[in-house]
Scaffold this active site. Sequence first.
Site, PDB file in Angstrom:
ATOM      1  N   ALA A 154      38.917  44.048  31.555  1.00 32.06           N
ATOM      2  CA  ALA A 154      38.891  42.879  30.672  1.00 32.06           C
ATOM      3  C   ALA A 154      38.305  41.759  31.312  1.00 32.06           C
ATOM      4  O   ALA A 154      37.274  41.084  30.826  1.00 32.06           O
ATOM      5  CB  ALA A 154      40.295  42.770  29.971  1.00 32.06           C
ATOM      6  N   TYR A 155      38.589  41.396  32.458  1.00 31.09           N
ATOM      7  CA  TYR A 155      38.194  40.541  33.394  1.00 31.09           C
ATOM      8  C   TYR A 155      36.873  40.643  33.724  1.00 31.09           C
ATOM      9  O   TYR A 155      36.034  39.810  33.431  1.00 31.09           O
ATOM     10  CB  TYR A 155      39.224  40.284  34.660  1.00 31.09           C
ATOM     11  CG  TYR A 155      38.655  39.237  35.334  1.00 31.09           C
ATOM     12  CD1 TYR A 155      38.830  37.857  35.168  1.00 31.09           C
ATOM     13  CD2 TYR A 155      37.942  39.515  36.417  1.00 31.09           C
ATOM     14  CE1 TYR A 155      38.464  36.911  36.098  1.00 31.09           C
ATOM     15  CE2 TYR A 155      37.621  38.398  37.612  1.00 31.09           C
ATOM     16  CZ  TYR A 155      37.783  37.216  37.373  1.00 31.09           C
ATOM     17  OH  TYR A 155      37.508  36.030  38.214  1.00 31.09           O
TER      18      TYR A 155
END
Length: 230
Positions: free
Chosen positions: A136-137
Site C-alpha cells: 500500500a505504501y
Amino acid sequence: MARYPDGARALVTGGTGGIGAACARRLRAEGVDVVTADLHPDADIRCDITDEAAVAALAAHVGRVDVLVNSAGIQGLERPLTATTLVDWQRVFRVNVDGTFLLCRAVVPGMTARGWGRIINLASIAGKEGNARQSAYSASKAAVIGLTKALAKELAETGVLVHAVAPAIIRTPLNAETDPDTFARLLDKIPMRRAGEPDELAALVAWLASAECTFTTGAVHDLSGGRATY
C-alpha cells in the site's frame, strides 16, 4: 537573486515532526513565513488533510501560499499483500494520495494567478522500486510521483514548478517504530550504509522551493544514499 519572493509563505503539512519539521525549520531559517498543518496539537493549524472541507478551510485561512510542502504521510501496516485489508489499503491512500491531491488543488489557483509557486511532494524510493510487505505504501508513493509529473506538465508555463522527493529510509520518529528486521533490510540496500537525516532532505527541499530552481519541474529527486537505480 533573492532566494524567495518578498513575504513568501510556505505551507508544510505534517510539519510538527520528522521530515516536515525539518523542512519547516529550514524554510524559516531562510526567512520564509511558514505555516504548519498537522493533526498534532503543536501544529500552527490542526487539519485532517483527508477531509475535503477541512483542506478548503485551511487554504482559505492561510491565504497566500507560495510554497507547498506535502510532507504528511503514513506507512501503514507492514504485512504481505494477501494479509492487507481494503480498509488498511484505503487508509494509506487517503493520507498519502488524497491528501496530496487536495492540498495541490487548493493552492494551485492562487499560485497560477500570481505567476509563481513551488510544490514539493514527498514520495519515496518505495514508490520507484517497491518494498516487500509495504504494498500500500509503495503503491501510494508511486501515485504521488505520477501526480507530480502530471501536474508539473499542466503548470509548466505558469511559473509554478512541481517536484517530488524520493528518499530512502530517513532517521525520523516514524522510522524509529519500524520493525528492526525491516529497518536492517532497507538499510542494507543503501550503498552509503546509513540512513538519511531529516536536515539533509530539508536542504534539498529549500532549494527546490527557491527562486534559484528555475528549469526543473516534474522531476523525482532521489535522496537515497545511492540506492536509486533509475
